[in-house]
Enzyme design. Structure first.
Site, PDB file in Angstrom:
ATOM      1  CD  GLU A   1       3.948  51.292  21.943  1.00 27.74           C
ATOM      2  OE1 GLU A   1       3.268  51.041  22.949  1.00 27.74           O
ATOM      3  OE2 GLU A   1       4.380  52.427  21.705  1.00 27.74           O
TER       4      GLU A   1
ATOM      5  CD  GLU B   1       2.592  55.386  18.920  1.00 34.40           C
ATOM      6  OE1 GLU B   1       2.663  55.594  20.147  1.00 34.40           O
ATOM      7  OE2 GLU B   1       1.928  54.468  18.418  1.00 34.40           O
TER       8      GLU B   1
HETATM    9  C1  FCB Z   1       1.892  54.318  22.928  1.00 33.69           C
HETATM   10  C2  FCB Z   1       0.722  53.778  22.137  1.00 33.69           C
HETATM   11  C3  FCB Z   1      -0.226  54.843  21.665  1.00 33.69           C
HETATM   12  C4  FCB Z   1      -0.434  55.931  22.700  1.00 33.69           C
HETATM   13  C5  FCB Z   1       0.874  56.431  23.238  1.00 33.69           C
HETATM   14  C6  FCB Z   1       0.760  57.541  24.245  1.00 33.69           C
HETATM   15  O1  FCB Z   1       2.397  53.310  23.759  1.00 33.69           O
HETATM   16  O2  FCB Z   1       1.183  53.066  21.010  1.00 33.69           O
HETATM   17  O3  FCB Z   1      -1.423  54.220  21.290  1.00 33.69           O
HETATM   18  O4  FCB Z   1      -1.290  55.485  23.676  1.00 33.69           O
HETATM   19  O5  FCB Z   1       1.604  55.373  23.794  1.00 33.69           O
END
Ligand code: FCB
Length: 444
Positions: free
Chosen positions: A166, A355
């Site tokens: 990110e 994620e």
């Molecule tokens: C994302 C991050 C991760 C975590 C989630 C909730 O943006 O990559 O580290 O904090 O959000």
């Protein structure tokens, strides 16, 4: 949920859980680890909601063996984690062998349990001693050295590696909104940081491949889906600008394309920071792309002077929308929509959902955690992934965020994203109902 869609069967689809170094490792000065910009940021009053820091976190540095056993018991065959740059290099840019040893022990443990590692080189914990951080072009070259070092020491044991996690967050939350380390509030600088991050990605890919040609290499992005608050042209334009900042700013360089004019206009220094040939360095062939998805945003025409330079203002979701405990709208359809939007604009490589998850702060009661909201959230998103695959999109795996409750950046420990509860006093781990649901689905 009783069974997985056959398209998501573990026999054909990769299931994993994800974490990141700063959020779980703790041991922040053990065995020669040097401070990261997040250690510095946490030490500044008012930066972290509960005034906490990452010094101990989940103490995964000392509990990794138990944690890996847990990953295996829950039925996951894949684990995404990040390597802490300040743990494995010294201030004079040499290898810190003691720090590297930790990752060797971790990889041994994963190997013993038949779990495939999926590593990220940079999940925001930049060594604090790199002067100027991402505002300094030199940091991109330092990243390439670091990538080569990891490739030399661990590369033959890492089948898949992402350069950055990110980069939008490092660039814009860190240098424009000031809510992430290093806490800057300067729009033009956030774009400088964005360019240097993408340069680092490209140089890192080149450096890694020169050492380890066979690794599958890519990047993890958190693309934006921003819907306009109304269909007034100014709101529609604002929502589009929010998407360009988060998507085009990173995806364009990956495919050798210039930033959109709207972004270029925001940065006068660009002529000086972008050099001849930079775009082709950013555009290294990608073996994969990781997508992180949590929610969508709602945008409207800017309402303040600082928002005017950005071109949009976000408005919080309003009732009766369903929210997770951190206040993010539960919007599973957004996953499908965001993938479709990206596909319409860029020639995407194979993808992994790297994620997805929810902050559900339900606590322990009688030794168990009944996180029903998280279970529903996950189930709804699994359905979207299955539909995308059914529609022919090349998505090869899903990683739940997160294995453990952990240090949630500016929220400190106030938000719990884990499928496993962590008691931060005793470091006891307790699988929540969501973990047991996944275990059942994956082990059947
Ligand atoms: C994302 C991050 C991760 C975590 C989630 C909730 O943006 O990559 O580290 O904090 O959000």
């Amino acid at each position: 949920m009783h069974a997985l869609d056959p398209l998501l069967s573990p026999a054909r689809f990769e299931w994993g859980c994800a974490t990141s170094s700063f959020q779980i490792e703790g041991a922040s000065s053990a065995d020669g680890k040097v401070p990261s910009i997040w250690d510095t940021f946490c030490s500044q009053p008012g930066r972290i909601k509960d005034a906490s820091d990452g010094r101990e976190a989940c103490d995964h540095y000392h509990h990794f063996a138990t944690d890996v056993r847990l990953i295996a018991e829950l039925g996951f065959k894949h684990y995404r984690f990040s390597i802490a740059w300040p743990r494995i290099t010294t201030v004079d840019h040499k290898a810190n062998l003691a720090g590297l040893d930790f990752y060797k022990r971790l990889l041994d443990a994963l190997d013993q349990h038949g779990i495939t590692p999926n590593a990220t080189l940079f999940h925001w914990d930049l060594p604090a001693h790199l002067e100027g951080g991402w505002l300094n072009r030199d940091t991109a070259y330092r990243f390439a050295d670091y990538a080569a070092l990891v490739a030399q020491h661990l590369g033959d044991r890492l089948p898949r590696v992402a350069t950055l996690n990110e980069p939008w967050c490092s660039a814009f939350l860190g240098h424009d909104l000031g809510v992430f380390a290093p806490g800057g509030q300067n729009r033009a600088q956030s774009l400088v940081a964005a360019h240097h991050l993408m340069l680092a990605h490209g140089l890192g890919m080149q450096a890694w491949r020169s050492v380890q040609a066979k690794t599958s290499l890519g990047i993890v992005l958190n693309p934006e889906l921003c819907d306009p608050l109304t269909d007034k042209p100014e709101d529609v334009k604002a929502a589009r600008l929010a998407e360009q900042e988060r998507n085009d700013c990173f995806l364009n360089p990956l495919f050798g394309r210039e930033w959109p004019d709207a972004l270029l206009q925001q940065i006068r220094e660009l002529g000086a920071i972008r050099r001849e040939g930079d775009l082709s360095i950013c555009a290294q062939p990608l073996d994969f792309m990781g997508l992180n998805y949590y929610t969508r945003s709602i945008g409207k025409a800017p309402v303040s002077t600082s928002d005017a330079t950005r071109g949009y203002t976000f408005v919080p979701p309003t009732a009766p929308k369903k929210l997770t405990d951190i206040g993010w709208e539960i919007y599973p359809e957004g996953l499908t929509r965001v993938v479709q939007n990206l596909q319409a604009q860029w020639p995407l490589p194979p993808m992994w959902i790297t994620e997805n998850g929810a902050a559900d702060n339900t606590g322990l009661a009688h030794g168990a955690v009944d996180d029903g909201m998280r279970c529903d959230y996950l189930e709804a998103h699994f359905e979207q992934v299955a539909e995308l695959i059914r529609a022919g999109v090349d998505i090869r795996g899903y990683y739940v965020w997160s294995l453990l409750d952990n240090f949630e950046w500016a929220h400190g420990y106030s938000q719990r994203f884990g499928i496993v509860h962590v008691d931060f006093q005793t470091q006891k781990r307790t699988p929540k109902r969501s973990a047991l649901m996944l275990q059942k689905l994956l082990c059947e």
